[in-house]
Design a protein around this motif. Structure first.
Motif, PDB file in Angstrom:
ATOM      1  N   PHE A   1     -12.732 -12.673   3.888  1.00 17.54           N
ATOM      2  CA  PHE A   1     -11.552 -12.805   3.016  1.00 17.54           C
ATOM      3  C   PHE A   1     -11.716 -13.987   2.070  1.00 17.54           C
ATOM      4  O   PHE A   1     -11.531 -13.858   0.866  1.00 17.54           O
ATOM      5  CB  PHE A   1     -10.281 -13.010   3.851  1.00 17.54           C
ATOM      6  N   ARG A   2     -12.053 -15.139   2.610  1.00 16.53           N
ATOM      7  CA  ARG A   2     -12.081 -16.350   1.782  1.00 16.53           C
ATOM      8  C   ARG A   2     -13.211 -16.339   0.768  1.00 16.53           C
ATOM      9  O   ARG A   2     -13.139 -17.019  -0.251  1.00 16.53           O
ATOM     10  CB  ARG A   2     -12.171 -17.589   2.677  1.00 16.53           C
ATOM     11  N   HIS A   3     -14.263 -15.573   1.060  1.00 20.71           N
ATOM     12  CA  HIS A   3     -15.403 -15.530   0.150  1.00 20.71           C
ATOM     13  C   HIS A   3     -15.408 -14.290  -0.741  1.00 20.71           C
ATOM     14  O   HIS A   3     -16.417 -13.992  -1.377  1.00 20.71           O
ATOM     15  CB  HIS A   3     -16.708 -15.639   0.939  1.00 20.71           C
ATOM     16  N   GLY A   4     -14.303 -13.567  -0.753  1.00 24.30           N
ATOM     17  CA  GLY A   4     -14.152 -12.497  -1.736  1.00 24.30           C
ATOM     18  C   GLY A   4     -14.804 -11.172  -1.392  1.00 24.30           C
ATOM     19  O   GLY A   4     -14.889 -10.295  -2.245  1.00 24.30           O
TER      20      GLY A   4
ATOM     21  N   CYS B   1      -5.195  -5.719  -8.956  1.00 27.60           N
ATOM     22  CA  CYS B   1      -5.184  -7.187  -8.919  1.00 27.60           C
ATOM     23  C   CYS B   1      -6.356  -7.793  -9.687  1.00 27.60           C
ATOM     24  O   CYS B   1      -6.189  -8.680 -10.519  1.00 27.60           O
ATOM     25  CB  CYS B   1      -5.252  -7.675  -7.471  1.00 27.60           C
TER      26      CYS B   1
ATOM     27  N   ARG C   1      -8.396 -24.078   2.439  1.00 26.36           N
ATOM     28  CA  ARG C   1      -9.686 -23.387   2.428  1.00 26.36           C
ATOM     29  C   ARG C   1     -10.833 -24.288   2.010  1.00 26.36           C
ATOM     30  O   ARG C   1     -11.986 -24.045   2.342  1.00 26.36           O
ATOM     31  CB  ARG C   1      -9.614 -22.153   1.521  1.00 26.36           C
TER      32      ARG C   1
ATOM     33  N   LEU D   1      -5.304  -9.018   6.717  1.00 25.97           N
ATOM     34  CA  LEU D   1      -5.177 -10.473   6.585  1.00 25.97           C
ATOM     35  C   LEU D   1      -4.181 -11.014   7.609  1.00 25.97           C
ATOM     36  O   LEU D   1      -4.461 -11.996   8.317  1.00 25.97           O
ATOM     37  CB  LEU D   1      -4.709 -10.804   5.154  1.00 25.97           C
ATOM     38  N   ARG D   2      -3.029 -10.370   7.727  1.00 24.16           N
ATOM     39  CA  ARG D   2      -2.014 -10.809   8.698  1.00 24.16           C
ATOM     40  C   ARG D   2      -2.524 -10.696  10.122  1.00 24.16           C
ATOM     41  O   ARG D   2      -2.247 -11.534  10.970  1.00 24.16           O
ATOM     42  CB  ARG D   2      -0.746  -9.955   8.574  1.00 24.16           C
TER      43      ARG D   2
ATOM     44  N   ASP E   1       0.803  -1.226   0.000  1.00 20.52           N
ATOM     45  CA  ASP E   1       0.000   0.000   0.000  1.00 20.52           C
ATOM     46  C   ASP E   1       0.832   1.271   0.000  1.00 20.52           C
ATOM     47  O   ASP E   1       0.281   2.368   0.001  1.00 20.52           O
ATOM     48  CB  ASP E   1      -0.929   0.021   1.225  1.00 20.52           C
TER      49      ASP E   1
ATOM     50  N   ILE F   1     -12.934 -14.906  -7.373  1.00 15.45           N
ATOM     51  CA  ILE F   1     -12.964 -14.179  -6.101  1.00 15.45           C
ATOM     52  C   ILE F   1     -11.596 -14.201  -5.423  1.00 15.45           C
ATOM     53  O   ILE F   1     -10.898 -15.213  -5.408  1.00 15.45           O
ATOM     54  CB  ILE F   1     -14.043 -14.717  -5.130  1.00 15.45           C
ATOM     55  N   PRO F   2     -11.208 -13.026  -4.865  1.00 13.77           N
ATOM     56  CA  PRO F   2      -9.953 -12.966  -4.100  1.00 13.77           C
ATOM     57  C   PRO F   2     -10.169 -13.720  -2.791  1.00 13.77           C
ATOM     58  O   PRO F   2     -11.218 -13.587  -2.167  1.00 13.77           O
ATOM     59  CB  PRO F   2      -9.758 -11.482  -3.850  1.00 13.77           C
ATOM     60  N   VAL F   3      -9.204 -14.534  -2.389  1.00  8.45           N
ATOM     61  CA  VAL F   3      -9.396 -15.404  -1.221  1.00  8.45           C
ATOM     62  C   VAL F   3      -8.268 -15.291  -0.201  1.00  8.45           C
ATOM     63  O   VAL F   3      -8.242 -16.052   0.767  1.00  8.45           O
ATOM     64  CB  VAL F   3      -9.542 -16.878  -1.665  1.00  8.45           C
TER      65      VAL F   3
ATOM     66  N   PHE G   1      -1.278 -12.815  -4.432  1.00 14.05           N
ATOM     67  CA  PHE G   1      -2.709 -12.705  -4.138  1.00 14.05           C
ATOM     68  C   PHE G   1      -3.401 -13.906  -4.773  1.00 14.05           C
ATOM     69  O   PHE G   1      -3.185 -14.199  -5.958  1.00 14.05           O
ATOM     70  CB  PHE G   1      -3.273 -11.400  -4.708  1.00 14.05           C
TER      71      PHE G   1
ATOM     72  N   CYS H   1       4.494 -10.668   4.503  1.00 15.47           N
ATOM     73  CA  CYS H   1       3.240 -10.598   3.736  1.00 15.47           C
ATOM     74  C   CYS H   1       2.640  -9.203   3.856  1.00 15.47           C
ATOM     75  O   CYS H   1       1.553  -9.011   4.398  1.00 15.47           O
ATOM     76  CB  CYS H   1       2.279 -11.670   4.244  1.00 15.47           C
TER      77      CYS H   1
ATOM     78  N   LYS I   1     -11.268  -7.113  -0.712  1.00 16.82           N
ATOM     79  CA  LYS I   1     -10.498  -7.210  -1.962  1.00 16.82           C
ATOM     80  C   LYS I   1      -9.096  -6.615  -1.824  1.00 16.82           C
ATOM     81  O   LYS I   1      -8.906  -5.654  -1.077  1.00 16.82           O
ATOM     82  CB  LYS I   1     -11.252  -6.484  -3.080  1.00 16.82           C
ATOM     83  N   PRO I   2      -8.140  -7.176  -2.587  1.00 15.46           N
ATOM     84  CA  PRO I   2      -6.765  -6.665  -2.544  1.00 15.46           C
ATOM     85  C   PRO I   2      -6.688  -5.177  -2.880  1.00 15.46           C
ATOM     86  O   PRO I   2      -5.733  -4.506  -2.491  1.00 15.46           O
ATOM     87  CB  PRO I   2      -6.034  -7.485  -3.622  1.00 15.46           C
ATOM     88  N   GLU I   3      -7.702  -4.670  -3.580  1.00 17.93           N
ATOM     89  CA  GLU I   3      -7.698  -3.257  -3.945  1.00 17.93           C
ATOM     90  C   GLU I   3      -7.961  -2.354  -2.736  1.00 17.93           C
ATOM     91  O   GLU I   3      -7.746  -1.144  -2.812  1.00 17.93           O
ATOM     92  CB  GLU I   3      -8.776  -2.973  -5.011  1.00 17.93           C
ATOM     93  N   TYR I   4      -8.456  -2.912  -1.633  1.00  9.76           N
ATOM     94  CA  TYR I   4      -8.759  -2.096  -0.463  1.00  9.76           C
ATOM     95  C   TYR I   4      -7.482  -1.847   0.335  1.00  9.76           C
ATOM     96  O   TYR I   4      -6.742  -2.779   0.645  1.00  9.76           O
ATOM     97  CB  TYR I   4      -9.790  -2.780   0.442  1.00  9.76           C
ATOM     98  N   ASP I   5      -7.279  -0.586   0.683  1.00 12.56           N
ATOM     99  CA  ASP I   5      -6.086  -0.185   1.425  1.00 12.56           C
ATOM    100  C   ASP I   5      -5.996  -0.936   2.751  1.00 12.56           C
ATOM    101  O   ASP I   5      -6.933  -0.877   3.557  1.00 12.56           O
ATOM    102  CB  ASP I   5      -6.183   1.323   1.689  1.00 12.56           C
ATOM    103  N   GLY I   6      -4.894  -1.641   2.975  1.00 13.24           N
ATOM    104  CA  GLY I   6      -4.712  -2.361   4.226  1.00 13.24           C
ATOM    105  C   GLY I   6      -5.062  -3.838   4.127  1.00 13.24           C
ATOM    106  O   GLY I   6      -5.053  -4.550   5.142  1.00 13.24           O
ATOM    107  N   TYR I   7      -5.344  -4.320   2.915  1.00 15.86           N
ATOM    108  CA  TYR I   7      -5.757  -5.722   2.712  1.00 15.86           C
ATOM    109  C   TYR I   7      -4.791  -6.698   3.371  1.00 15.86           C
ATOM    110  O   TYR I   7      -5.195  -7.542   4.179  1.00 15.86           O
ATOM    111  CB  TYR I   7      -5.827  -5.987   1.206  1.00 15.86           C
ATOM    112  N   LEU I   8      -3.505  -6.586   3.043  1.00 17.33           N
ATOM    113  CA  LEU I   8      -2.532  -7.557   3.583  1.00 17.33           C
ATOM    114  C   LEU I   8      -2.349  -7.378   5.087  1.00 17.33           C
ATOM    115  O   LEU I   8      -2.182  -8.357   5.812  1.00 17.33           O
ATOM    116  CB  LEU I   8      -1.187  -7.427   2.855  1.00 17.33           C
ATOM    117  N   ASP I   9      -2.403  -6.135   5.553  1.00 17.85           N
ATOM    118  CA  ASP I   9      -2.254  -5.900   7.000  1.00 17.85           C
ATOM    119  C   ASP I   9      -3.416  -6.540   7.759  1.00 17.85           C
ATOM    120  O   ASP I   9      -3.220  -7.185   8.793  1.00 17.85           O
ATOM    121  CB  ASP I   9      -2.217  -4.392   7.300  1.00 17.85           C
TER     122      ASP I   9
END
Lengths: 324, 324
Positions: B299-302, A202, A300, B315-316, A136, A225-227, A246, A323, B305-313
């Motif tokens: 997350f798992r059901h989409g 993405c 999953r 998720l972690r 980000d 879908i992103p997962v 991703f 990550c 989204k990775p486009e959202y700011d902070g997605y990886l943070d």
């Protein structure tokens, strides 16, 4: 374990996928751990790398031997023995502060990469990756894709498991990479995967790659879908990969057959998930990072169970890299 | 943010779930981060806790003030100022080495817990949790459930998202906890969740809890699939929670209606996932750790989204605790 990995046929892969191994037990996760390890080599060698700064951001890590070649370009790279920035080995590399804009930096580094390419950086692709300290954060500059591991920058990709359901059973579409590919020729692959260039989101990239790599029209691919994401950290000689992938799932219609458009895939096969599991566990036939994304799919979709010894360790290992 | 969390009705929750907030933007993950934070308080206070050893294994962490009460039981607990075992504050607590078997230890600690219960450990449940240094390691002894956070042991649970699909849209079955519950009365909850006692595997426990908490017969509940795990680390005064929750998804038939059997749930409602998202983002109505498991579902059901700011943070952050 059948090897060498790159000289196998579909028949070899299918034979392994169907064979019953007397020593196999679904609760034995060791085959999966081996695949994860293959993506995370050399962590004990991290101290051989110098942090690579752009301003106050860490853009990557450069091996001290490769870094020595950069000393010939003092207008671009500055070396410091100052330890204040937290480098254990007491040194770091920075881009010259006179390179103020991302554009200036991109051009300056590109000229160095071009100069070094012939002797040191094989496989130049004329494809630029954005360099960022995390996903980000702002783009610091852009770098030739083939040079990424030499500068140890973070690289982001999108990987998609394409699957289908028939009679209540799940199948994965598996590709076999063309023998002409410069990287991992002939190996097994996802239905769709690609690096993330700097000018595309993405979700849009998945749709683009779906079209190019598997002939999946947008009407279908927009249902991908992103997962989540996986990450790894791989040191191979002077190269340092710090990749985040991703992950996407796309459930394909039963009657859909993928069709490669760009010549990068030899052919696709639809394989029952338990057979894919056998290939992953017993061989190195898959391009290594694809194994991680498939193991994530297996978690999953319930194929790997908490009752199996090492469940949480394997789950954690899918994010062995930074990550972020 | 509506509050206090425990004094709301279904109507309050549904109102929030449907209301459009002008400042809301799906790409703004801050509401989710707040929920994660609520499960991971006090990390800056870790140094107030002493490692609690059984042999050479770390069984837990005990606050120095609570530990002082254990000094009255020198046949059970030994105190050491020796720093060789890595405690930053220079001390640790151990179980007496004369307590050789898990049974011996269980009985000895139980007698201490019983003695301290009235004044210091409220809500004794007469339910034993296994004490282990990690999920796959051997059981060191068993401990009364209510005492777990005072000894900072690892606690494992199973949480299940029960969902249904109608006209291509996903709905989550949400429970509202009974006002008689000693913990989190009246708050929103998963369809099914429970701690993991020492004598039952995760998959079997989910089936048991499905029956007790939601009246889901085994013919349906055996289709629940394990999908991963979340973890958190929460310090609240002298209590230290180090929990790992195994997550399950169960897709329920469209015509199934859950029916609580054990009196712990007031009622269930089937709520469209985007409305559940609104409740999670805007309120503290959910029992805190349920938010983590629902965010994992999203997350798992989409839905995230990775486009959202902070997605990886974000998720972690779902594995902020020691996920082992």
């Amino acid at each position: 374990m059948p090897s060498p990995a790159h000289s196998f046929s579909w028949d070899d892969a299918l034979r392994v996928s169907l064979q019953e191994y007397s020593q196999d037990n679904p609760s034995n996760l060791s085959g999966f751990f081996e695949r994860v390890k293959l993506c995370n080599r050399g962590s004990e060698l991290q101290s051989e790398f110098l942090p690579f700064f752009v301003g106050s951001d860490i853009a990557g890590y450069i091996h001290y031997r490769f870094a020595n070649h950069l000393r010939d370009f003092p207008d671009v790279f500055i070396f410091s023995q100052d330890d204040s920035r937290g480098s254990g080995s007491g040194g770091h590399v920075s881009l010259c502060p006179s390179l103020r804009t991302p554009d200036d930096r991109t051009k300056a580094v590109a000229s160095v990469v071009e100069y070094l390419a012939e002797a040191l950086i094989p496989g130049i692709r004329k494809e630029l990756y954005p360099v960022k300290s995390s996903f980000d954060s702002p783009i610091l500059f852009s770098l030739e894709r083939a040079a990424a591991p030499y500068f140890g920058i973070k690289v982001y990709g999108v990987h998609m498991n394409g699957y289908a359901e028939r009679n209540g059973e799940e199948f994965l579409w598996i590709g076999k990479r063309s023998h002409e590919k410069s990287t991992f020729p002939g190996m097994l692959d996802h239905l769709v995967a690609g690096g993330l260039p700097h000018d595309i989101a993405c979700g849009e990239n998945i749709i683009k790659e779906c079209e190019e790599e598997a002939g999946i029209p947008r009407t279908i691919s927009r249902r991908a879908i992103p997962v989540g994401a996986v990450s790894y950290m791989d040191i191979d000689g002077v190269r340092f990969k710090r990749d985040v992938l991703f992950c996407y799932d796309l459930k394909l219609p039963q009657d859909f057959t993928p069709n490669n458009q760009d010549g990068e895939v030899e052919s696709f096969k639809l394989i029952p998930v338990p057979q894919v599991v056998n290939i992953i566990r017993r061989t190195n036939f898959f391009k290594p990072n694809c194994s991680l994304v498939i193991i994530d799919f297996l978690f999953r979709h319930g194929y790997i169970k908490p009752e199996y010894d090492g469940y949480l360790d394997l789950l954690r290992s899918l994010k062995s890299g930074d990550c972020s």
